[in-house]
Write an enzyme that holds these catalytic residues in place. Structure first.
Site, PDB file in Angstrom:
ATOM      1  N   TYR A 502     -71.318  71.789 130.399  1.00 61.79           N
ATOM      2  CA  TYR A 502     -70.002  71.896 129.757  1.00 61.79           C
ATOM      3  C   TYR A 502     -69.038  72.658 130.668  1.00 61.79           C
ATOM      4  CZ  TYR A 502     -66.450  73.010 126.227  1.00 61.79           C
ATOM      5  OH  TYR A 502     -65.270  73.121 125.540  1.00 61.79           O
ATOM      6  N   LYS A 506     -65.671  71.117 132.452  1.00 67.23           N
ATOM      7  CA  LYS A 506     -64.320  71.590 132.124  1.00 67.23           C
ATOM      8  C   LYS A 506     -63.605  72.106 133.381  1.00 67.23           C
ATOM      9  CE  LYS A 506     -64.118  70.645 127.730  1.00 67.23           C
ATOM     10  NZ  LYS A 506     -63.164  69.681 127.174  1.00 67.23           N
TER      11      LYS A 506
HETATM   12  P1  NAD Z   1     -64.786  68.880 117.486  1.00 63.56           P
HETATM   13  O1  NAD Z   1     -66.207  68.601 117.757  1.00 63.56           O
HETATM   14  O2  NAD Z   1     -64.412  69.643 116.261  1.00 63.56           O
HETATM   15  O3  NAD Z   1     -63.964  67.518 117.452  1.00 63.56           O
HETATM   16  C1  NAD Z   1     -64.112  66.597 118.515  1.00 63.56           C
HETATM   17  C2  NAD Z   1     -63.690  65.240 118.041  1.00 63.56           C
HETATM   18  O4  NAD Z   1     -63.839  64.372 119.165  1.00 63.56           O
HETATM   19  C3  NAD Z   1     -64.563  64.664 116.941  1.00 63.56           C
HETATM   20  O5  NAD Z   1     -63.764  64.078 115.939  1.00 63.56           O
HETATM   21  C4  NAD Z   1     -65.425  63.633 117.637  1.00 63.56           C
HETATM   22  O6  NAD Z   1     -65.748  62.525 116.783  1.00 63.56           O
HETATM   23  C5  NAD Z   1     -64.507  63.197 118.761  1.00 63.56           C
HETATM   24  N1  NAD Z   1     -65.267  62.688 119.907  1.00 63.56           N
HETATM   25  C6  NAD Z   1     -66.380  63.205 120.473  1.00 63.56           C
HETATM   26  N2  NAD Z   1     -66.760  62.439 121.475  1.00 63.56           N
HETATM   27  C7  NAD Z   1     -65.908  61.415 121.563  1.00 63.56           C
HETATM   28  C8  NAD Z   1     -65.798  60.280 122.388  1.00 63.56           C
HETATM   29  N3  NAD Z   1     -66.696  60.017 123.327  1.00 63.56           N
HETATM   30  N4  NAD Z   1     -64.739  59.448 122.190  1.00 63.56           N
HETATM   31  C9  NAD Z   1     -63.861  59.662 121.219  1.00 63.56           C
HETATM   32  N5  NAD Z   1     -63.936  60.694 120.394  1.00 63.56           N
HETATM   33  C10 NAD Z   1     -64.950  61.568 120.567  1.00 63.56           C
HETATM   34  O7  NAD Z   1     -64.224  69.601 118.783  1.00 63.56           O
HETATM   35  P2  NAD Z   1     -62.986  70.574 118.992  1.00 63.56           P
HETATM   36  O8  NAD Z   1     -63.468  71.968 118.874  1.00 63.56           O
HETATM   37  O9  NAD Z   1     -61.845  70.129 118.216  1.00 63.56           O
HETATM   38  O10 NAD Z   1     -62.739  70.355 120.540  1.00 63.56           O
HETATM   39  C11 NAD Z   1     -61.781  69.483 121.048  1.00 63.56           C
HETATM   40  C12 NAD Z   1     -61.685  69.709 122.523  1.00 63.56           C
HETATM   41  O11 NAD Z   1     -61.413  71.082 122.770  1.00 63.56           O
HETATM   42  C13 NAD Z   1     -62.957  69.404 123.278  1.00 63.56           C
HETATM   43  O12 NAD Z   1     -62.644  68.831 124.511  1.00 63.56           O
HETATM   44  C14 NAD Z   1     -63.568  70.762 123.492  1.00 63.56           C
HETATM   45  O13 NAD Z   1     -64.393  70.822 124.600  1.00 63.56           O
HETATM   46  C15 NAD Z   1     -62.342  71.596 123.681  1.00 63.56           C
HETATM   47  N6  NAD Z   1     -62.530  73.013 123.418  1.00 63.56           N
HETATM   48  C16 NAD Z   1     -63.026  73.449 122.227  1.00 63.56           C
HETATM   49  C17 NAD Z   1     -63.193  74.806 122.038  1.00 63.56           C
HETATM   50  C18 NAD Z   1     -63.739  75.363 120.769  1.00 63.56           C
HETATM   51  O14 NAD Z   1     -64.052  76.540 120.729  1.00 63.56           O
HETATM   52  N7  NAD Z   1     -63.814  74.602 119.719  1.00 63.56           N
HETATM   53  C19 NAD Z   1     -62.881  75.705 123.051  1.00 63.56           C
HETATM   54  C20 NAD Z   1     -62.368  75.224 124.226  1.00 63.56           C
HETATM   55  C21 NAD Z   1     -62.215  73.873 124.413  1.00 63.56           C
END
Ligand code: NAD
Length: 596
Positions: A502, A506
């Site tokens: 991961y 990123k």
């Molecule tokens: P989440 O898991 O709550 O939601 C992710 C969404 O993406 C889901 O609806 C899932 O169905 C969809 N998804 C997953 N794989 C997919 C694919 N191959 N094609 C299309 N859709 C897909 O995640 P989140 O926390 O909302 O995270 C969103 C983004 O933010 C991600 O890139 C994650 O890495 C990044 N992020 C999250 C956090 C955190 O703490 N939550 C921190 C930093 C970065």
């Protein structure tokens, strides 16, 4: 105003000179006599226009009399009598029709109305509880109340000043139109009215927005000005002779914010404002007031001929006043706004087409809402069809143009289909939020190639494919904004969880962003990324990660996890023209976590 109130009010021509510190203790029959407040207001009066109150009621009264004369006089042509009847039907049907068709009032408003109308104001006055004998007919009625509520919505006001509250019907109507954190300062001379209104304010979920300031309104205005307060909407419904003083004070002490509106009740004052032979003091005061406002170069005004007239007065922009200040100002884009638009207007996304991958929940859902609220059309993209559709429905409910697309960003065909669908539906794509991502945890020595590939195929390869497919359209258009979701994990190594693939993916997203951001900017396409800290979404509610929350909190200077709403302004900013000089940037939003 409700029909019964209208009847009583019309029957008497009552004008309650609220908040007039110098007023005579009278209510007045505006046409002929001045009677003391204790003399006025018999409890039962019929409405039949014996004492018409508003311009329309005056017309109805005159037409009624003319028709009676015509009917009594045998020699009047039948056509004339029938025209008179038609005119009478039109005029007399107007107020009841507005009453019937306007959205009905809430229960607390209905209760406030009933309580006001059934209260023994005579007795209250006799008992010395009020300074004046208060006529219940002064209540802002149903139609005006809903009009005020609508104005609050339309002007998106958050702070309201009311001068002249009476029993609080107008204040509560406006409070209902305010957002949850909106507020009203209501000025009222009579302390008794505050006590009267408060129990019903307390019953309404909107009552807490109202603060009643009793005493002289002018003193309250001075207090508010000294405290540097500003209001989005000011409603004046008090003593007519002081309207002009309130108005001047508000304008001179900047109590009205730049885009604010002043609403003034009774500005057509029984038609006295334009009838040449009018002599009563309130009519003349309103006539003078209207003239002063119409000649004031700082404002524009219209009078809406609802009931007794409501003036809507707004400040013209400073830019159009600049000619009077030539030489004293620097008339450049800082002063007048870029293309004449203020900084908040430059953050609007009206007419733009956006998509958000991973838009079915969490951060992506918050991004989709933020972009839609800012004016963009939004395609909600997710591999989970039900989730994409649910968010699409939420947006439609809010009035946002939205579609949902099912696509897996790790599949090239899906990505191309996503872009093609958006372009064929809306003719282009201006904002691409490549946000879908996954996080799998394992110690590095145990990380399987399968896990590595899976993570990279969504987080980095998927992001690249989306950038490329959308970028090709944007480069052709000569304009585009790409916003990738990276992570704080691109900068620091979050711990104690183990997430090599991961973190590395990123970091790759940031380098991808920097490279594209510099390569495409001279062709109008800006590419930036947002790196959230730890966000409270389903992603971190996995069995592995949930126990770590307390540990993380001790690493965050802000003392809490990020909420998805903490990220919304950033995506709107990066999607808007306000950030046009920004490209290849990694905007870190982590409550200070990467600095410790
Ligand atoms: P989440 O898991 O709550 O939601 C992710 C969404 O993406 C889901 O609806 C899932 O169905 C969809 N998804 C997953 N794989 C997919 C694919 N191959 N094609 C299309 N859709 C897909 O995640 P989140 O926390 O909302 O995270 C969103 C983004 O933010 C991600 O890139 C994650 O890495 C990044 N992020 C999250 C956090 C955190 O703490 N939550 C921190 C930093 C970065």
């Amino acid at each position: 105003m409700k029909p019964e109130a209208k009847a009583l009010k019309s029957g008497l021509f009552i004008e309650r000179d609220r908040l007039d510190d110098h007023r005579a203790p009278v209510c007045c029959d505006a046409d002929t006599l001045q009677v003391s407040r204790s003399q006025c207001l018999p409890q039962s009066l019929s409405y039949r226009f014996s004492f018409p109150d508003t311009p329309v009621e005056v017309i109805v009264d005159l037409l009624t009399k003319a028709k009676e004369i015509a009917t009594a006089c045998g020699s009047v042509p039948e056509d004339l009598t029938s025209h008179l009847q038609k005119a009478l039907d039109i005029a007399s049907g107007l107020d009841p029709y507005l009453e019937e068709i306007t959205t009905q009032e809430s229960e607390p408003l209905a209760e406030l109305y009933k309580k006001t109308m059934s209260h023994d104001w005579d007795q209250v006055y006799k008992d010395g509880k009020t300074l004046f004998r208060l006529p219940k007919e002064c209540i802002t009625g149903h139609v005006e109340g809903q009009t005020l509520k609508m104005l609050i919505h339309m002007s998106q006001a958050k702070r309201v000043l009311e001068i002249g509250m009476f029993t609080g019907y107008g204040a509560l109507s406006m409070a209902e139109g305010l957002p949850e954190d909106g507020s009203i300062v209501a000025c009222e001379l009579e302390p008794y009215l505050k006590e009267f209104a408060q129990p019903i304010f307390d019953k309404s979920p909107h009552g807490k927005k109202i603060t009643v300031k009793t005493g002289s309104a002018m003193d309250t205005l001075k207090e508010l000005a000294a405290a540097g307060e500003q209001f989005d909407l000011v409603f004046i419904d008090a003593d007519k002779s002081n309207y002009i003083n309130y108005y001047n004070f508000i304008m001179e002490h900047n109590l009205l914010r730049l885009q604010g509106v002043i609403c003034v009740d009774n500005s057509l004052y029984k038609a006295k404002v334009y009838l040449k032979d009018a002599t009563d003091s309130n009519g003349l005061a309103l006539r003078h007031f209207n003239q002063c406002v119409s000649r004031d170069p700082r404002v524009e005004q219209v009078i809406v001929p609802l009931r007794d007239g409501i003036s809507l007065i707004r400040r013209v922009s400073v830019v159009s006043e600049r000619s009077s200040m030539q030489g004293t100002i620097t008339d450049d884009e800082v002063f007048r706004g870029v293309k004449g638009r203020s900084i908040l207007e430059r953050m609007r996304l009206d007419g733009k087409v956006a998509y958000v991958t991973g838009g079915g929940q969490g951060i992506g859902r918050a991004f989709a809402h933020a972009l839609g609220e800012a004016g963009a059309k939004v395609a909600v993209v997710d591999m989970d069809q039900a989730k994409a559709e649910a968010v699409g429905r939420e947006l439609l409910l809010k009035g946002v143009h939205a579609i949902s697309i099912t696509a897996d960003v790790s599949k090239p065909d899906d990505v191309q289909k996503m872009v093609d669908t958006i372009v064929s539906k809306w003719g282009g794509v201006h904002i691409g939020c490549n946000n879908a991502g996954i996080n799998v945890n394992s110690a590095s020595e145990d990380t399987s190639l399968e896990e590595w590939d899976k993570t990279f195929s969504v987080n980095l390869r998927g992001t690249f494919m989306c950038c490329q497919a959308a970028g090709r359209v944007m480069l052709k258009q000569g304009y585009g904004k790409i916003i990738n979701t990276a992570s704080m994990a691109s900068l620091i190594v979050p711990h104690p969880q183990k997430q090599l693939s991961y973190n590395t993916s990123k970091a790759g997203v940031v380098k991808l962003t920097q490279t594209l951001g510099t390569e495409w900017v001279d062709r109008g396409v800006r590419v930036n990324c947002i790196s959230p800290g730890i966000v409270d979404t389903p992603l971190i509610h996995s069995e592995d990660l949930r126990p770590l929350v307390q540990r993380w909190l001790s690493d965050i200077p802000a003392g809490r996890l990020a909420q998805v709403t903490d990220l919304q302004a950033a995506v709107v900013y990066l999607a808007s023209e306000a950030s046009d000089y920004m490209t290849g940037h990694n905007l870190v939003i982590e409550g200070g976590q990467s600095l410790w």
